[in-house]
Enzyme design. Structure first.
Site, PDB file in Angstrom:
ATOM      1  CB  CYS A   8      -0.968  -0.015   1.186  1.00 32.15           C
ATOM      2  SG  CYS A   8      -0.174   0.035   2.810  1.00 32.15           S
ATOM      3  CG  ASN A  11       4.342  -1.750   5.237  1.00 32.03           C
ATOM      4  OD1 ASN A  11       5.464  -2.086   5.608  1.00 32.03           O
ATOM      5  ND2 ASN A  11       3.358  -2.613   5.196  1.00 32.03           N
ATOM      6  CB  CYS A  13      -3.701   1.668   7.112  1.00 29.57           C
ATOM      7  SG  CYS A  13      -3.487   3.094   8.200  1.00 29.57           S
ATOM      8  NE  ARG A  14      -4.454   1.656   1.828  1.00 28.31           N
ATOM      9  CZ  ARG A  14      -4.215   2.354   0.728  1.00 28.31           C
ATOM     10  NH1 ARG A  14      -5.061   2.274  -0.279  1.00 28.31           N
ATOM     11  NH2 ARG A  14      -3.145   3.117   0.647  1.00 28.31           N
ATOM     12  CB  SER A  15       0.231  -3.491   2.790  1.00 24.56           C
ATOM     13  OG  SER A  15       1.110  -2.598   3.413  1.00 24.56           O
ATOM     14  CG  ASP A 125      -5.198   5.855   2.569  1.00 23.84           C
ATOM     15  OD1 ASP A 125      -5.231   5.491   3.764  1.00 23.84           O
ATOM     16  OD2 ASP A 125      -4.282   6.540   2.084  1.00 23.84           O
TER      17      ASP A 125
HETATM   18  P1  4NP Z   1      -1.767   2.839   4.121  1.00 21.56           P
HETATM   19  O1  4NP Z   1      -2.391   4.190   4.710  1.00 21.56           O
HETATM   20  O2  4NP Z   1      -1.225   3.162   2.762  1.00 21.56           O
HETATM   21  O3  4NP Z   1      -2.921   1.915   4.073  1.00 21.56           O
HETATM   22  O4  4NP Z   1      -0.685   2.409   5.094  1.00 21.56           O
HETATM   23  C1  4NP Z   1      -1.688   5.383   4.776  1.00 21.56           C
HETATM   24  C2  4NP Z   1      -0.847   5.631   5.827  1.00 21.56           C
HETATM   25  C3  4NP Z   1      -0.175   6.824   5.911  1.00 21.56           C
HETATM   26  C4  4NP Z   1      -0.330   7.777   4.939  1.00 21.56           C
HETATM   27  C5  4NP Z   1      -1.167   7.523   3.869  1.00 21.56           C
HETATM   28  C6  4NP Z   1      -1.838   6.334   3.790  1.00 21.56           C
HETATM   29  N1  4NP Z   1       0.342   9.022   5.050  1.00 21.56           N
HETATM   30  O5  4NP Z   1       0.112   9.879   4.191  1.00 21.56           O
HETATM   31  O6  4NP Z   1       1.136   9.204   5.968  1.00 21.56           O
END
Ligand code: 4NP
Length: 157
Positions: A8, A11, A13-15, A125
């Site tokens: 994702c 790294n 939340c989703r992955s 997201d």
């Molecule tokens: P992820 O979510 O891609 O599912 O881990 C996010 C975590 C952090 C950010 C964006 C998406 N960020 O912009 O910091």
């Protein structure tokens, strides 16, 4: 050995959710010796950090422990290591397609190709949204993880 990498943006939340849930499914199926699981982010902001506390809490309620995972950034050599590189959304997929070596013979695609819902092709997201976003991530990931395991098992035997 079949090696699966979930990717994702951050790294955190989703992955990691996909990593923890798919790892648990693989373990329950007794396939730890045949399938390895990892996750990474296209971005580097959260490298070395544990998953987002909201992600960890939502997953824990469904019996998954994500707290041991640590974020890392995806790298070109991941394509030499992994057979399946599965992106959470189309932006992640586009970033991966840019760094994919020409010789990569594995599968690069959207994780939800293995899911069962025609209304979602991407895992949204949840980072800037409310609690329901984290539940939706869990719902989508649980279903696609089942589909992915079924798909890989058909190739193992
Ligand atoms: P992820 O979510 O891609 O599912 O881990 C996010 C975590 C952090 C950010 C964006 C998406 N960020 O912009 O910091």
């Amino acid at each position: 050995m079949t090696k699966v990498l979930f990717v994702c943006l951050g790294n955190i939340c989703r992955s990691p959710t996909a990593d923890g849930i798919f790892r648990e499914l693989v373990s329950k199926a007794g396939l730890d010796q045949k399938i390895t699981v990892d996750s990474a982010g296209t971005g580097d902001w959260h490298v070395g950090k544990a998953p987002d506390s909201r992600t960890v809490a939502a997953a824990r309620k469904r019996g998954y422990d994500l707290s041991v995972l640590r974020a890392r950034q995806v790298k070109t050599s991941d394509f030499d290591e992994f057979d399946y590189v599965l992106a959470m959304d189309k932006a992640n997929l586009a970033d991966l397609q840019r760094i994919k070596p020409e010789h990569f013979a594995g599968h690069l695609g959207l994780f939800l190709e293995f899911g069962n819902r025609s209304d979602y092709r991407e895992v949204p997201d949840p980072y800037y949204g409310g609690a329901d976003g984290f539940e939706l991530v869990l719902d989508l990931v649980e279903a696609a993880a089942e589909g992915l395991l079924t798909h890989i098992r058909q190739r193992l035997y």
